[in-house]
Design an enzyme around this catalytic site. Structure first.
Site, mmCIF file in Angstrom:
data_model
loop_
_atom_site.group_PDB
_atom_site.id
_atom_site.type_symbol
_atom_site.label_atom_id
_atom_site.label_comp_id
_atom_site.label_asym_id
_atom_site.label_seq_id
_atom_site.Cartn_x
_atom_site.Cartn_y
_atom_site.Cartn_z
ATOM 1 C CG ASP A 56 -5.932 -4.089 -4.227
ATOM 2 O OD1 ASP A 56 -7.118 -3.965 -3.879
ATOM 3 O OD2 ASP A 56 -4.993 -3.609 -3.573
ATOM 4 C CE LYS B 55 -4.062 -1.821 -0.270
ATOM 5 N NZ LYS B 55 -4.786 -1.738 -1.582
ATOM 6 C CG HIS C 163 -8.376 0.391 -3.593
ATOM 7 N ND1 HIS C 163 -9.112 0.369 -2.430
ATOM 8 C CD2 HIS C 163 -7.608 -0.732 -3.568
ATOM 9 C CE1 HIS C 163 -8.808 -0.708 -1.738
ATOM 10 N NE2 HIS C 163 -7.892 -1.393 -2.409
ATOM 11 C CE LYS D 136 -10.973 -3.904 -4.103
ATOM 12 N NZ LYS D 136 -9.606 -4.443 -4.055
ATOM 13 C CB THR D 137 -10.077 -10.414 -4.648
ATOM 14 O OG1 THR D 137 -9.294 -9.294 -4.251
ATOM 15 C CG2 THR D 137 -9.161 -11.518 -5.146
#
Length: 529
Positions: A252, A196, A215, A237-238
């Site tokens: 990501d 990050k 993102h 999301k993944t």
């Protein structure tokens, strides 16, 4: 002593330096040094101790005069005086120089050569080096000759910062200087800080080049139709971007330029609590093989994984190279997005499973970045859901003001005519504790319709509380699921809960209402007069 592997890092040492080792070499060192153990399938398992997630309150940005006027100062980007930052870096450099062994990795961030940066990591642990090697883009061997980093990460997980000396909050400090191009991570073994920190750097650099950093995950269909998936942790999301029928670009972090979309990374960092082999076969398989790095995952004495266990944390993670996913889009670059999906896990159970957004609504929901967390996903949460608003679905990683990113997204959506969808992967038929989690089979059916274009052609109705366009019928999805109010047995309870969430959206909108146009203000969720 100077060493090419440490050039530009400020670290001097006589200790052995192991530079750019592969997974095999790093695993051997990690096992020899007792940094963790192997699972039954050969994945490397590490525990991160006290910190099992990001230390948000311990992230500081050097208040360098060259950049101070452009940074979004506040809780996300806390100021650290330049002299404090310099002193902290000097102490960490000295500490690293005294270690008995060091590992370095030279890597890229950004699949598009026009916008990539070179990153050099210096760390004390082999498994952290393997994490970085998995997560970033690995240069070809020939490209390592004369490698000069654009940004350096000094990773000292066992070093303790001193608030009295370093001007920080605790013994943990994640310090970043955009002017000096140095990141210094101390006092935490959670590997996500490495990943990050570079995402924050990309969020700083790319807007000045006319590229939107995002993102989000991304995939591409057989007809070169690109889809983006925004969403906070736990929204799917993944999972949803790892679709057997579509090629994964990345899970990501991406950039959107006028030539298309490109992945920042060369790996995936999936949340694996309660990971199902049946529902998420690609992630499951990638996590059960040599080369993967598992953080805080529980296993028995033979190394058989218990992915349902939250013994160490709910935030269990699997890190693996993107090529562990069988249907990847080679090269990490694709064309202009056709569909943009914004994911939310609404634990209040009042948002529809899918709705079509206008461009103004798209910017509003992008700046809102809503989801709702429940007990069990974070420490300190009670029985009631807790609304979370993270602007641009990534507030902790935004060094510039949110309006910079929001305006860029709105302009790109308008310029290229992308369709934007809001998808609720949370609860249906009631709030958390009463209703049920949205069926992943229903969500996948809705997404298929959105991405293949068929959903845009059906008849829509307008939700009275949130002003969202809801499809009246979708093959494979019951009508009562499409309209969230119909899924509730107690309609009055739905109305009351919906009004409660509307008021939360209204309050959050106050933070950025002054920076948006009249069209976005008109599209904002608001209470009935």
């Amino acid at each position: 002593m100077s060493n090419p592997a440490l050039a530009g890092t400020g670290v001097e040492t006589t200790a052995p330096i192991h530079s750019n080792l592969t997974a095999a070499g790093l695993t051997a060192f990690a096992l020899q040094r007792g940094e963790g153990r192997l699972s039954a399938d050969g994945a490397f398992m590490a525990l991160t101790g006290q910190h099992t997630g990001r230390s948000v309150q311990d992230k500081f940005v050097a208040d360098d005069p060259e950049v101070t006027n452009e940074i979004w100062w506040g809780k996300v980007n806390q100021k650290l005086a330049p002299e404090k930052f310099a002193g902290f870096v000097s102490r960490v450099q000295g500490w690293l120089g005294q270690r008995e062994i060091l590992f370095t990795q030279d890597l890229y961030a950004g699949a598009d050569p026009a916008h990539r940066i070179k990153v050099r990591l210096v760390t004390t642990n082999a498994w952290h080096a393997m994490f970085a090697r998995n997560m970033f883009i690995r240069p070809e061997r020939a490209e390592l000759d004369g490698f000069v980093p654009d940004f350096t990460i000094l990773h000292a997980p066992e070093f303790e910062a001193d608030p009295a000396i370093d001007g920080c909050r605790s013994k943990t400090l994640i310090g970043l200087s955009f002017a000096k191009k140095i990141i210094c991570i101390a006092g935490t073994s959670y590997a996500g800080e490495i990943k990050k920190s570079i995402f924050t750097v990309m969020n700083w650099l790319l807007p000045a080049r006319g590229v939107l950093p995002m993102h989000c995950s991304a995939n591409v269909g057989q007809h070169n139709d690109v889809a983006l998936f925004f969403g906070l942790s736990g929204t799917g999301k993944t999972t949803l971007s790892s679709d057997p029928e579509r090629a994964l670009i990345g899970d990501d972090e991406h950039g959107w330029s006028d030539t298309g979309v490109f992945n920042f990374e060369g790996g995936c960092y999936a949340k694996v609590i309660k990971l199902s082999r049946e529902a998420e076969p690609q992630i499951w398989a990638a996590s059960h093989r040599f080369g993967a790095v598992l953080e805080n995952v529980v296993a028995d004495e033979l190394g058989n994984l218990d992915l349902d266990s939250n013994k160490h944390t709910e935030n269990t993670r699997s890190c693996y190279p993107v090529e562990f996913i069988p249907n990847i889009h080679v090269g990490g670059q694709a064309g202009i997005p056709k569909n943009v999906v914004m994911l939310t896990a609404d634990a209040f159970g009042v948002l529809p499973p899918i709705s079509k957004l206008t461009p103004a609504q798209a910017m509003y929901h992008y700046l809102s970045g809503y989801t709702a967390r429940v007990a069990g996903t974070e420490k300190g949460l009670g029985a009631e859901p807790q609304a979370t608003f993270s602007t641009c679905f990534g507030a902790p990683f935004l060094p510039r003001h949110p309006e910079v990113y929001g305006k860029m997204l709105a302009e790109l959506v308008a310029k290229y005519g992308a369709q934007v969808w809001l998808v609720n992967t949370g609860w249906s038929g009631g709030a958390y504790g009463t209703g049920k989690r949205m069926s992943i089979h229903h969500t996948r059916a809705l997404l298929r319709g959105a991405l293949d274009g068929s959903l845009a052609k059906v008849e829509f109705a307008t939700d009275p509380f949130f002003g969202l366009a809801i499809p009246k019928s979708v093959p494979g999805v019951p009508a009562e699921v499409l309209n969230p109010r119909e899924a509730w047995a107690d309609k009055a309870a739905y109305d009351e809960t919906a009004k409660k969430l509307v008021s939360m959206f209204e309050k959050n909108f106050e933070t950025f209402a002054g920076a948006v146009g009249d069209d976005v203000k008109a599209a904002a969720i608001k209470s009935a007069a």
